[in-house]
Scaffold this active site. Structure first.
Site, PDB file in Angstrom:
ATOM      1  N   ASP A 174       0.843  -1.194   0.000  1.00 34.46           N
ATOM      2  CA  ASP A 174       0.000   0.000   0.000  1.00 34.46           C
ATOM      3  C   ASP A 174       0.886   1.253   0.000  1.00 34.46           C
ATOM      4  O   ASP A 174       2.032   1.207  -0.461  1.00 34.46           O
ATOM      5  CB  ASP A 174      -0.924  -0.047   1.236  1.00 34.46           C
ATOM      6  CG  ASP A 174      -2.276   0.595   0.976  1.00 34.46           C
ATOM      7  OD1 ASP A 174      -2.298   1.820   0.757  1.00 34.46           O
ATOM      8  OD2 ASP A 174      -3.287  -0.106   0.985  1.00 34.46           O
ATOM      9  N   HIS A 242      -3.718   5.944   3.445  1.00 33.58           N
ATOM     10  CA  HIS A 242      -4.492   4.771   3.021  1.00 33.58           C
ATOM     11  C   HIS A 242      -3.971   3.478   3.637  1.00 33.58           C
ATOM     12  O   HIS A 242      -4.735   2.681   4.201  1.00 33.58           O
ATOM     13  CB  HIS A 242      -4.444   4.708   1.489  1.00 33.58           C
ATOM     14  CG  HIS A 242      -5.304   3.667   0.871  1.00 33.58           C
ATOM     15  ND1 HIS A 242      -4.845   2.395   0.585  1.00 33.58           N
ATOM     16  CD2 HIS A 242      -6.592   3.698   0.469  1.00 33.58           C
ATOM     17  CE1 HIS A 242      -5.816   1.699   0.019  1.00 33.58           C
ATOM     18  NE2 HIS A 242      -6.887   2.462  -0.062  1.00 33.58           N
ATOM     19  N   SER A 405     -11.340  -0.922  -0.573  1.00 33.91           N
ATOM     20  CA  SER A 405     -10.076  -0.939   0.172  1.00 33.91           C
ATOM     21  C   SER A 405     -10.288  -1.257   1.640  1.00 33.91           C
ATOM     22  O   SER A 405      -9.416  -1.841   2.278  1.00 33.91           O
ATOM     23  CB  SER A 405      -9.388   0.436   0.095  1.00 33.91           C
ATOM     24  OG  SER A 405      -8.612   0.540  -1.044  1.00 33.91           O
TER      25      SER A 405
END
Ligand SMILES: [Ca+2]
Ligand SMILES: [Ca+2]
Ligand SMILES: [Ca+2]
Length: 487
Positions: A174, A242, A405
């Site tokens: 990520d 994220h 996600s």
């Protein structure tokens, strides 16, 4: 979908604690964040400019390879050892499309392709009230909406069977992970082969050596596969956050009196950063390198909350090279049918890979979640999800986000629980158990192959995980099931 923007931070009393952001000074700084390129094109290019990915045919001799590189003016930028693919820097004046077209016709070349960008599959979300409804939906009000009790993964009952084990590793490919985050640091994976005499990561100093001989110097807590450094921190103010959010959903420390809990309370998080700070996308070359590292270093679960609509030899090969981990992939956030418009890596057919759509507080597929009766396997909560956040982006360290996600690490956390509870299962068996134990829902019928949303309790029972308390197989911890209120 490309940008993960921090949205309004509304809830009073939401600030759980404040801690100064401290970058572990031993790790190589990523300051600047620029590669040796002068190209500053518009955001969200389909692929990284100035480079291509090439795999030679096995019959190509060393001399033939050198000849070809000289002919085209190619310079080896790096190698992806797990799949034998090279990243070439192109000379000035040779664009990616032309290079790919020419090299594809070269008899020495098995394949040549652009270094496509994948993108994080999160979308912004409006926070109003802090609670983890996806784990335990009591009908609480979130974002002004009262959910349907029981529309959750049944986590509290599952935690009666196991809360996870620190012998299980979840690799997070990520934007990186905020490795100093108080709710993640206790669960951070540490490469003991690099400790070189230090008692722990806290006492560790880099020595410039590849102590464990794995090809990476001083990779004490993971790696950054874009910058090629030992610093996988989630520290881009512009594009970060994220990976830290994803990591917390799967495996934030449970029962530590702080913040949130992951689906797994105690698994180890292996941060593998792969983001291009120029673009905010994740080049396939970096993602493929991270997949190879995760497999090499023994990850049990790999979380891939990212995707693209471009098939890639490099990504396909890198996925297939993973044999020992469950690979959990986001289905994408365009509200489209992946059976019609294929999405990757979620769409690859590997039996140890599971593709995840997102549901809301009512067990409905979220409008933006991609689906696919054949190509998407299960759904999991993925709207208004509260989790850890990079303190480089927001000092509070927590936020709401939504997207496939966020649904993906719910499944990754469950896979970690299953592997903690029953170490005899293969990755393919774990995927099969998760798919076979869903709660079927009308809104998911014909939308995901199982027609259902994951159920952690049913999955653990199906995996033969029984008994009360901690069956964590090596965690050694005595967890109680009491959770800390976050509001
Ligand atoms: Ca090493
Ligand atoms: Ca070292
Ligand atoms: Ca916690």
């Amino acid at each position: 979908m490309y940008l993960i923007k921090k949205i309004a931070w509304m809830a009073i009393g939401l600030i759980l604690f404040f801690a100064p952001v401290t970058l572990s000074t031993e790790l190589t700084p990523k300051a600047g964040g620029m590669e040796n390129t002068t190209i500053h094109a518009q955001k969200h290019l389909p692929y990284v400019p100035g480079r291509i990915l090439v795999k030679y045919r096995s019959a190509a001799t060393a001399a033939a390879k050198t000849d070809m590189q000289t002919l085209y003016g190619l310079a080896v930028k790096k190698e992806i050892p797990s799949i034998g693919t090279l990243v070439f820097k192109l000379p000035e004046g040779l664009d990616v499309k032309t290079a790919v077209r020419q090299l594809r016709d070269d008899p020495r070349v098995e394949y040549a392709e652009p270094d496509y960008y994948a993108h994080p599959e999160a979308i912004p979300n409006d926070p109003a009230f802090s609670t983890q409804w996806g784990l335990n939906n009591t009908g609480q009000v979130i974002g002004g909406v009262a959910g349907r009790p029981g529309a959750d993964i049944n986590a509290p009952a599952a935690w009666d069977l196991t809360v996870g084990s620190d012998s299980i590793i979840i690799a997070v490919i990520d934007t990186g992970v905020d490795i100093g985050h108080p709710d993640l640091r206790p669960n951070l994976w540490v490469n003991t082969g690099e400790l070189a005499g230090a008692a722990s990561f806290d006492d560790w100093q880099p020595n410039g050596l590849d102590d464990d001989g794995n090809g990476y110097v001083d990779d004490i807590v993971g790696w950054d596969f874009f910058f090629n450094t030992n610093n996988p921190n989630d520290e881009s103010k512009k594009f970060g956050g994220h990976g830290t959010h994803v990591a917390g959903i799967a495996a934030a420390r449970g029962n530590n009196g702080a913040g949130v809990t992951g689906v797994s309370w105690a698994a180890r998080i292996m941060p593998l950063a792969a983001m291009d700070y120029n673009d905010g996308g994740l080049p396939i070359s970096a993602v493929a390198g991270a997949l190879g590292y995760a497999e090499q270093m023994g990850a049990h679960v790999i979380n891939m909350s990212l995707g693209l609509y471009q098939d890639s030899h490099t990504l396909r090969n890198a996925i297939s090279a993973v044999q020992h981990a469950v690979i959990v992939c986001a289905a994408g956030n365009d509200g489209t049918d992946n059976d019609v418009r294929p999405h990757y890596p979620s769409g690859y057919p590997n039996a140890n890979l599971i593709a995840v759509a997102a549901t809301d507080q009512f067990d409905h597929r979220v409008w933006y979640s991609n689906f696919g009766a054949a190509s998407v396997d299960v759904a999991a909560p993925g709207a208004r999800i509260y989790s850890t956040y990079s303190r480089f982006v927001d000092a509070s360290g927590y936020t709401f986000l939504g997207g496939t996600s966020m649904a993906t690490p719910m499944v990754a956390g469950l896979a970690a629980l299953i592997r903690a509870g029953n170490g005899t299962l293969s990755p393919v068996q774990v995927v099969s158990i998760i798919k076979g134990s869903v709660d079927k829902r009308p809104s998911l019928s014909g939308r995901v192959s199982t027609g259902g949303r994951i159920n952690a309790l049913q999955a653990l029972r199906a995996a033969g995980v029984g008994g009360g308390g901690d069956s964590g197989g090596g965690s050694g911890g005595c967890f109680i099931r009491t959770l800390q209120s976050v509001h």
